[in-house]
Design an enzyme around this catalytic site. Structure first.
Site, PDB file in Angstrom:
ATOM      1  N   ASP A  34       0.828  -1.208   0.000  1.00  0.00           N
ATOM      2  CA  ASP A  34       0.000   0.000   0.000  1.00  0.00           C
ATOM      3  C   ASP A  34       0.862   1.257   0.000  1.00  0.00           C
ATOM      4  O   ASP A  34       1.296   1.728   1.057  1.00  0.00           O
ATOM      5  CB  ASP A  34      -0.916   0.002   1.236  1.00  0.00           C
ATOM      6  CG  ASP A  34      -2.089  -0.946   1.079  1.00  0.00           C
ATOM      7  OD1 ASP A  34      -2.811  -0.815   0.067  1.00  0.00           O
ATOM      8  OD2 ASP A  34      -2.288  -1.809   1.954  1.00  0.00           O
ATOM      9  N   ASP A 179     -10.770  -4.498  -1.277  1.00  0.00           N
ATOM     10  CA  ASP A 179      -9.709  -4.045  -0.384  1.00  0.00           C
ATOM     11  C   ASP A 179     -10.269  -3.189   0.743  1.00  0.00           C
ATOM     12  O   ASP A 179     -10.800  -2.106   0.509  1.00  0.00           O
ATOM     13  CB  ASP A 179      -8.684  -3.243  -1.206  1.00  0.00           C
ATOM     14  CG  ASP A 179      -7.466  -2.846  -0.396  1.00  0.00           C
ATOM     15  OD1 ASP A 179      -7.349  -3.264   0.769  1.00  0.00           O
ATOM     16  OD2 ASP A 179      -6.616  -2.109  -0.951  1.00  0.00           O
TER      17      ASP A 179
END
Ligand code: DX5
Ligand code: ZN
Length: 220
Positions: A34, A179
């Site tokens: 991320d 997600d």
């Protein structure tokens, strides 16, 4: 087949290597990286994610699933290209216009990665329909991007259903990745809605037995 992409966002630095080994031994499919630039989202994870991505690629053959939550998408594609990620995903809210979006898609293809486009909870799938034939994955954010350990927003799964229906009717072969807030109770809801790649951060990282936590999901 449902795949699991383990988000390293909430990994503790002291346990990073051990946790990565456990995730791989538990048979996850990708390491989810991320990347946050402090502009597209408040947090800046550029250094730590680069560090984790490098470590993961040294100790494991698993693919990197790089999720760019950044404004300067091109800069980070360039930076990550040397790690040959399996997937690179950028946000449609970052590239905004068609010309730039198309050139970013090309750029990712040119370095040999699969192309993903992410949509935040407030973005409709209408914004990305035109790109679907040219990409490999749509990442539907099931929380507001920015931090791990949040609760899934149920309405986002309606978008997953809508997208699944749209691609099935048109015979478009594309992965749907979800997600944010995916755990042992929400995973099935996401799979039923049409998702086939599950990003999981907090659920895996904070579990006492990572292998068992992964087995629970894979068994379903
Ligand atoms: C959120 C990130 C996610 C998230 C996943 O902005 O893109 O990858 O951290 O973590 P959990 O599973 O904890 O929501
Ligand atoms: Zn992510």
């Amino acid at each position: 087949m449902t795949e699991i992409s383990a988000s390293l966002l909430t990994l503790e630095k002291e346990n990073a290597i051990k946790t990565m080994y456990n995730l791989e031994a538990g048979k996850i499919d990708y390491f989810h990286i991320d990347v946050m630039d402090g502009k597209f989202v408040e947090k800046n994870t550029t250094e730590i994610m680069k560090d984790y991505a490098l470590t993961a690629s040294h100790i494991s053959n698993l693919g990197l699933d790089v999720h760019l939550m950044v404004e300067n998408v091109e800069e980070f594609i360039d930076e990550y290209s040397m790690l040959e990620p399996e997937i690179i995903t950028f946000h449609i809210e970052a590239t905004k216009n068609e010309e730039r979006t198309k050139s970013v898609i090309e750029e990712i293809k040119n370095i040999g990665s699969r192309v993903g486009i992410a949509i935040s909870p407030d973005t409709s799938i209408d914004e990305i329909k035109q790109y679907l034939p040219y990409i490999h994955t749509v990442l539907v954010m099931t929380v507001v991007p920015g931090k791990g350990g949040q609760k899934l927003i149920p309405e986002t799964l309606e978008k997953v259903k809508e997208l699944k229906k749209y691609i099935t009717e048109r015979n478009i072969d594309i992965d749907i990745e979800v997600d944010g807030g995916i755990n042992d109770s929400t995973a099935n809801l996401a799979i039923d809605a049409g998702a086939n790649i599950l990003v999981m951060g907090n659920y895996l990282i904070s579990s006492e037995n990572i292998k068992e936590a992964i087995r629970k999901i894979k068994e379903n």
